[in-house]
Design an enzyme around this catalytic site. Structure first.
Site, PDB file in Angstrom:
ATOM      1  N   TYR A  45       0.831  -1.308   0.110  1.00 30.87           N
ATOM      2  CA  TYR A  45      -0.080  -0.003   0.056  1.00 30.87           C
ATOM      3  C   TYR A  45       0.814   1.196   0.049  1.00 30.87           C
ATOM      4  O   TYR A  45       2.066   1.190   0.636  1.00 30.87           O
ATOM      5  CB  TYR A  45      -0.848  -0.098   1.209  1.00 30.87           C
ATOM      6  CG  TYR A  45      -2.201  -0.139   1.023  1.00 30.87           C
ATOM      7  CD1 TYR A  45      -3.055   0.707   0.094  1.00 30.87           C
ATOM      8  CD2 TYR A  45      -2.927  -1.385   1.412  1.00 30.87           C
ATOM      9  CE1 TYR A  45      -4.427   0.076  -0.378  1.00 30.87           C
ATOM     10  CE2 TYR A  45      -4.274  -1.807   0.994  1.00 30.87           C
ATOM     11  CZ  TYR A  45      -4.923  -1.234   0.254  1.00 30.87           C
ATOM     12  OH  TYR A  45      -6.193  -1.372  -0.040  1.00 30.87           O
ATOM     13  N   GLU A  47      -0.291   4.844  -0.436  1.00 29.60           N
ATOM     14  CA  GLU A  47      -1.164   6.169  -0.519  1.00 29.60           C
ATOM     15  C   GLU A  47      -0.133   7.518  -0.445  1.00 29.60           C
ATOM     16  O   GLU A  47       0.558   7.569   0.650  1.00 29.60           O
ATOM     17  CB  GLU A  47      -2.231   6.506   0.684  1.00 29.60           C
ATOM     18  CG  GLU A  47      -3.725   5.490   0.302  1.00 29.60           C
ATOM     19  CD  GLU A  47      -3.578   4.136   0.855  1.00 29.60           C
ATOM     20  OE1 GLU A  47      -2.683   3.725   1.131  1.00 29.60           O
ATOM     21  OE2 GLU A  47      -4.819   3.764   1.160  1.00 29.60           O
ATOM     22  N   ASP A 191      -7.013  13.202 -25.190  1.00 28.49           N
ATOM     23  CA  ASP A 191      -6.950  11.714 -24.822  1.00 28.49           C
ATOM     24  C   ASP A 191      -6.544  10.775 -25.924  1.00 28.49           C
ATOM     25  O   ASP A 191      -7.186  10.455 -26.918  1.00 28.49           O
ATOM     26  CB  ASP A 191      -8.434  11.304 -24.565  1.00 28.49           C
ATOM     27  CG  ASP A 191      -8.763   9.665 -24.056  1.00 28.49           C
ATOM     28  OD1 ASP A 191      -7.628   8.876 -24.360  1.00 28.49           O
ATOM     29  OD2 ASP A 191      -9.904   9.467 -23.551  1.00 28.49           O
ATOM     30  N   THR A 217      -4.216   5.660 -21.628  1.00 25.42           N
ATOM     31  CA  THR A 217      -4.011   4.286 -21.039  1.00 25.42           C
ATOM     32  C   THR A 217      -2.767   3.618 -21.571  1.00 25.42           C
ATOM     33  O   THR A 217      -1.977   4.338 -22.264  1.00 25.42           O
ATOM     34  CB  THR A 217      -4.966   3.433 -21.573  1.00 25.42           C
ATOM     35  OG1 THR A 217      -5.122   3.436 -22.995  1.00 25.42           O
ATOM     36  CG2 THR A 217      -6.469   3.797 -21.133  1.00 25.42           C
ATOM     37  N   LYS A 220      -2.955  -0.398 -24.575  1.00 19.37           N
ATOM     38  CA  LYS A 220      -3.361  -0.459 -25.849  1.00 19.37           C
ATOM     39  C   LYS A 220      -2.207  -0.541 -26.753  1.00 19.37           C
ATOM     40  O   LYS A 220      -1.470  -1.361 -26.619  1.00 19.37           O
ATOM     41  CB  LYS A 220      -4.266   0.851 -26.125  1.00 19.37           C
ATOM     42  CG  LYS A 220      -5.867   0.636 -25.303  1.00 19.37           C
ATOM     43  CD  LYS A 220      -6.806   1.734 -25.824  1.00 19.37           C
ATOM     44  CE  LYS A 220      -8.159   1.523 -25.098  1.00 19.37           C
ATOM     45  NZ  LYS A 220      -8.074   2.631 -23.923  1.00 19.37           N
ATOM     46  N   ARG A 226      -2.524  -2.642 -17.849  1.00 22.19           N
ATOM     47  CA  ARG A 226      -3.783  -1.958 -17.811  1.00 22.19           C
ATOM     48  C   ARG A 226      -3.793  -0.958 -16.918  1.00 22.19           C
ATOM     49  O   ARG A 226      -3.629  -1.222 -15.588  1.00 22.19           O
ATOM     50  CB  ARG A 226      -4.966  -2.790 -17.397  1.00 22.19           C
ATOM     51  CG  ARG A 226      -5.200  -4.118 -18.428  1.00 22.19           C
ATOM     52  CD  ARG A 226      -6.408  -4.675 -18.219  1.00 22.19           C
ATOM     53  NE  ARG A 226      -7.586  -3.968 -19.065  1.00 22.19           N
ATOM     54  CZ  ARG A 226      -7.874  -4.282 -20.224  1.00 22.19           C
ATOM     55  NH1 ARG A 226      -7.273  -5.225 -20.785  1.00 22.19           N
ATOM     56  NH2 ARG A 226      -8.693  -3.655 -20.948  1.00 22.19           N
TER      57      ARG A 226
HETATM   58  N1  DSN Z   1     -12.867   0.250 -24.405  1.00 20.58           N
HETATM   59  C1  DSN Z   1     -11.838   0.697 -25.151  1.00 20.58           C
HETATM   60  C2  DSN Z   1     -11.816   0.492 -26.370  1.00 20.58           C
HETATM   61  O1  DSN Z   1     -11.909  -0.481 -27.028  1.00 20.58           O
HETATM   62  O2  DSN Z   1     -11.406   1.325 -27.267  1.00 20.58           O
HETATM   63  C3  DSN Z   1     -11.793   2.414 -24.734  1.00 20.58           C
HETATM   64  O3  DSN Z   1     -11.639   2.347 -23.329  1.00 20.58           O
END
Ligand code: DSN
Length: 411
Positions: A45, A47, A191, A217, A220, A226
């Site tokens: 942890y 914080e 984004d 994110t 991807k 993640r």
């Molecule tokens: N769920 C994602 C996507 O497939 O584009 C976006 O957050």
């Protein structure tokens, strides 16, 4: 039960190896990323932020979080980074929480125009419920009309403008978005969750000179765990020198508790991988593959939203093929080709059974596939959707192909 869980993991590994992962937001993380993710940092942890924690025992946690921040700053050329947001939606929520009061106006892309739920989708999401959301849309041609967006922004005067998409296949003009935000005195949040690898490699223009805050994110096209990062730019700090501080406070204690330090360690690994020369080659190939795949699909009579792609993904409008997106996605799954049903702009059909499918090339590119394989895959997609060939037959061919291109990280 544990045995059952490990059997399910084995099954999933096999599924990922033997199918063509063409959902544009999915990818294969490396062994090193997976190892960091499953490390002892998961037990801790922490914080607070490095040097200012609420619990003891933070020596190595602080070092790993500082290292991740340093790598991100260097890679993106930004002065401040938060690496604690649990994922993309919490990262976007943190930016709004930092910069807005409930009821303030936000302006983002509509869901059917390629936007995300967190970009202000009305009624059912926090971003559309707790803020006064107005949305901009693509035109009949499937493209954003920047002059129209500018007129809308001048009329609406939002406090924040969101530039970013999850199913828009064209280059985003961040410079124009920056100009619009400056004219109306709004913050610009980019984004880049989907296109982050393309931005790092310079295959897509970077929002860094134009946006105040950038969210992404990490799982991807970046191929990390993640998670998410929130970058504050020089422009953002010039506008509001407390911006990064506000974002940190919004993440913790505003919205989250203990950060997932194992995730943060794995983000560091992914960032280092993204700084290597071959990452640029990977990002370029993603785009080359998408361009080749979309060209071949168009030759086969498929109608692509906006007519094609500049990035890693494409949305196929299936209305001329007499099949809905859900049915097409299910048939392709039988053939070992994994895509997602997707709404098209101005879709007359409901979201669960929409008119299109969305496909992308990042995961296939990670496996080393190139144009030759894209041509083959387009033909298989054509054969399955037209009903010419039994999906089971294609599945055999898909499995043969996947054997030649091992999925990194899966052993
Ligand atoms: N769920 C994602 C996507 O497939 O584009 C976006 O957050």
């Amino acid at each position: 039960m544990t045995k059952q869980v490990f059997q399910l993991i084995k099954n999933e590994v096999r599924r990922q190896k033997e199918t063509l992962m063409m959902i544009p937001s999915e990818n294969y993380a490396s062994r090193a990323v997976l190892k960091a993710l499953g490390s002892a940092f998961q037990n801790k942890y922490a914080e607070g932020y490095p040097g200012r924690r609420y619990y003891q025992g933070q020596k190595f946690v602080d070092e790993v979080e500082n290292l991740t921040i340093k790598l991100a700053k260097r890679l993106f050329g930004v002065p401040r980074v938060n690496v604690q947001a649990y994922s993309g939606s919490p990262a976007n929520a943190a930016v709004y929480f930092a910069l807005l009061d409930p009821g303030d106006k936000i302006m983002g892309p509509g869901l059917l125009s390629g936007g995300h739920l967190t970009h202000g989708h009305p009624k059912i999401t926090f971003s559309g419920k707790y803020f006064n959301s107005v949305q901009y849309q693509v035109g009949e041609d499937g493209l954003f009309d920047y002059e129209k967006i500018e007129r809308q922004a001048l009329k609406e005067r939002p406090k924040i403008i969101i530039a970013g998409t999850t199913s828009y296949s064209r280059t985003l003009d961040f410079a124009y978005f920056g100009k619009i935000a400056d004219r109306v005195g709004a913050y610009l949040m980019a984004d880049i969750a989907h296109i982050v690898a393309l931005v790092i490699a310079g295959v897509h223009p970077s929002p860094v000179p134009y946006a105040d805050v950038i969210t992404t994110t990490t799982h991807k096209s970046l191929r990390g765990p993640r998670g998410a990062m929130i970058l504050t730019t020089r422009k953002g700090l010039l506008k509001d020198r407390d911006l990064a501080k506000k974002i940190n406070r919004a993440v913790f204690p505003g919205l989250q508790g203990g950060p997932h330090e194992n995730n943060i360690a794995a983000i560091a690994v992914a960032l280092e991988e993204a700084g290597q020369k071959d990452f640029k080659q990977y990002a370029r190939q993603i785009v080359n593959n998408a361009s080749c795949l979309s060209g071949e699909l168009a030759n086969l009579g498929f109608s692509l939203v906006s007519g094609g792609t500049d990035n890693h993904l494409m949305v196929i409008d299936l209305r001329n093929k007499n099949i809905d997106g859900k049915r097409a996605a299910l048939l392709l799954e039988e053939a070992g080709i994994i895509v997602n049903a997707n709404s098209i702009p101005h879709d007359p059909r409901p979201p669960l059974v929409p008119s299109g499918i969305r496909l992308g090339t990042p995961a296939l590119t990670t496996r080393g596939m190139k144009e030759e394989q894209m041509v083959q895959i387009a033909r298989w997609i054509g054969a399955v959707i037209s009903g010419q060939t039994n999906p089971g037959k294609i599945k055999q061919k898909v499995e043969e192909l996947t054997k030649k291109f091992p999925a990194p990280g899966l052993g």
